[in-house]
Design a protein around this motif. Structure first.
Motif, PDB file in Angstrom:
ATOM      1  N   THR A 111       0.833  -1.209   0.000  1.00 54.03           N
ATOM      2  CA  THR A 111       0.000   0.000   0.000  1.00 54.03           C
ATOM      3  C   THR A 111       0.866   1.257   0.000  1.00 54.03           C
ATOM      4  OG1 THR A 111      -0.156   0.144   2.417  1.00 54.03           O
ATOM      5  CG2 THR A 111      -1.807  -1.212   1.273  1.00 54.03           C
ATOM      6  N   LYS A 112       2.000   1.199   0.707  1.00 50.91           N
ATOM      7  CA  LYS A 112       2.955   2.321   0.783  1.00 50.91           C
ATOM      8  C   LYS A 112       2.272   3.632   1.185  1.00 50.91           C
ATOM      9  CE  LYS A 112       6.085   0.257  -2.618  1.00 50.91           C
ATOM     10  NZ  LYS A 112       6.946  -0.317  -1.581  1.00 50.91           N
ATOM     11  N   ARG A 166      -8.150   4.695  -4.413  1.00 56.71           N
ATOM     12  CA  ARG A 166      -6.743   4.449  -4.121  1.00 56.71           C
ATOM     13  C   ARG A 166      -6.536   4.362  -2.612  1.00 56.71           C
ATOM     14  NH1 ARG A 166      -3.836   9.233  -6.252  1.00 56.71           N
ATOM     15  NH2 ARG A 166      -5.844  10.268  -5.904  1.00 56.71           N
ATOM     16  N   TYR A 167      -5.462   3.680  -2.228  1.00 49.90           N
ATOM     17  CA  TYR A 167      -5.171   3.528  -0.805  1.00 49.90           C
ATOM     18  C   TYR A 167      -5.020   4.884  -0.123  1.00 49.90           C
ATOM     19  CZ  TYR A 167      -4.242  -1.370  -1.934  1.00 49.90           C
ATOM     20  OH  TYR A 167      -4.356  -2.673  -2.356  1.00 49.90           O
ATOM     21  N   ILE A 168      -4.409   5.826  -0.819  1.00 47.51           N
ATOM     22  CA  ILE A 168      -4.183   7.140  -0.219  1.00 47.51           C
ATOM     23  C   ILE A 168      -5.498   7.839   0.108  1.00 47.51           C
ATOM     24  CG2 ILE A 168      -4.058   8.432  -2.407  1.00 47.51           C
ATOM     25  CD1 ILE A 168      -1.746  10.036  -1.122  1.00 47.51           C
ATOM     26  N   GLU A 190      -4.773  -4.643   4.733  1.00 47.48           N
ATOM     27  CA  GLU A 190      -4.370  -3.376   4.121  1.00 47.48           C
ATOM     28  C   GLU A 190      -4.718  -2.196   5.017  1.00 47.48           C
ATOM     29  OE1 GLU A 190      -5.049  -4.969  -0.472  1.00 47.48           O
ATOM     30  OE2 GLU A 190      -6.530  -3.682   0.501  1.00 47.48           O
ATOM     31  N   HIS A 191      -5.944  -2.178   5.528  1.00 41.99           N
ATOM     32  CA  HIS A 191      -6.372  -1.070   6.391  1.00 41.99           C
ATOM     33  C   HIS A 191      -5.484  -0.972   7.630  1.00 41.99           C
ATOM     34  CE1 HIS A 191     -10.735  -1.582   4.694  1.00 41.99           C
ATOM     35  NE2 HIS A 191      -9.879  -1.119   3.795  1.00 41.99           N
ATOM     36  N   TYR A 192      -5.190  -2.128   8.214  1.00 39.41           N
ATOM     37  CA  TYR A 192      -4.371  -2.115   9.431  1.00 39.41           C
ATOM     38  C   TYR A 192      -2.944  -1.674   9.119  1.00 39.41           C
ATOM     39  CZ  TYR A 192      -3.125  -3.287  14.210  1.00 39.41           C
ATOM     40  OH  TYR A 192      -2.722  -3.199  15.526  1.00 39.41           O
TER      41      TYR A 192
END
Length: 319
Positions: A111-112, A166-168, A190-192
């Protein structure tokens, strides 16, 4: 993934002298782990990691029993690994096979992105698969907001982001409310890993909601098909004190197995025993502190996970 032993033998005969195949030291099997049955004749290291209930593609009593025997054969070789990417699936395998199954968590470092909330962004309500419960939950939540006279911005994930996100974008929201439909899902990892504060119903509350509304409807394969049962197709091997994980009609069995879910194993998750408590915690929790604690935990987990893999790969034997 075929259960045909003749096809498995044909696969081996076709590749046993293949130059590229003969360079392989390790076969890794994830989803479904039953695919490792095909690679057993090659006599290489097998790393088997279940990311869901492991009988996937081996649902019949006969096929499931055969898979258990093969997993026991695989586990008997110390260079091989039987694991779950979560404690629930590790315990689930142990229940039916007796194999001491380790946990190799998914890292999801791709995810960065890290938590960076933006003012006026709403809390997100993650996807709920139990459609009959969504309206019930929203009714309870709305009532709590009104009765407690508390105002907090919230929105369903797919109402806020109707297409790709997007993750951001997720990391800009103050937190994510989960009413889980599964005991372990990749988006939760991913969320964690993004250090986003996460809100979950307490074990007691989720047990009751699942017993009444079948909220965690992907916990069992029968739940996914909509034909829930009170017993598995095969028996466990750990004795009568451990309840059947596929019994959807026993509160104690449901609670026993739900406690192994990722969200009851990881620290710094925010639990609520009612929608009233959820509303209060949405308003009063120090989210920055929670996220900072998650970040520390994630750093330690990453270090420990790399060490786990280093030790595993160190003991794998080259050709």
């Amino acid at each position: 993934m075929s259960t045909d032993s003749k096809l498995h033998k044909q696969f081996y005969e076709a590749y046993k002298n293949d130059s590229e195949m003969n360079q392989v030291n390790v076969f890794m099997c994830f989803h479904p782990i039953a695919m490792c049955e095909v690679f057993m004749p090659f006599n290489r290291t097998l790393i088997v990691i279940a990311s869901t209930r492991y009988e996937l593609a081996r649902f019949s009593k006969e096929d499931w029993t055969k898979l258990n025997k093969n997993l026991q054969i695989i586990a008997s070789n110390p260079r091989n690994v039987i694991a779950g990417n979560n404690l629930y699936d590790a315990e689930y395998i142990r229940y039916f096979t007796g194999i001491k199954t380790i946990v190799l968590s998914s890292l999801c470092a791709y995810t960065k992105v890290s938590y960076k909330p933006v003012i006026r962004k709403p809390f997100i309500i993650a996807n709920m698969n139990a459609k009959n419960f969504r309206s019930k939950f929203m009714s309870l939540l709305t009532d709590s907001f009104q009765r407690l006279k508390i105002s907090v911005r919230i929105g369903h994930l797919r109402d806020i982001y109707k297409g790709h996100y997007r993750y951001i974008q997720l990391a800009r929201h103050p937190g994510i409310i989960h009413i889980p439909y599964q005991v372990s899902i990749m988006s939760l990892f991913e969320h964690y890993r993004m250090n986003i504060p996460l809100f979950f119903p307490s074990l007691d509350l989720l047990t009751e909601w699942h017993y009444t509304y079948r909220v965690v409807n992907e916990r069992t394969w029968d739940g996914i098909s909509g034909h829930i049962k009170n017993a598995s197709r095969i028996s466990g091997v750990l004795g009568p004190d451990i309840p059947d994980p596929n019994n959807e009609f026993d509160r104690d069995a449901i609670r026993y197995w739900l406690k192994f879910s990722d969200f009851y194993q990881w620290p710094h998750i925010i639990y609520f025993n009612s929608t009233d408590e959820l509303v209060i915690k949405l308003k009063t929790t120090n989210l920055t502190e929670v996220s900072s604690n998650m970040k520390v935990y994630n750093a330690n987990l990453t270090k420990n996970l790399f060490e786990q893999w280093r030790q595993i790969l160190q003991r794998t034997s080259p050709l």
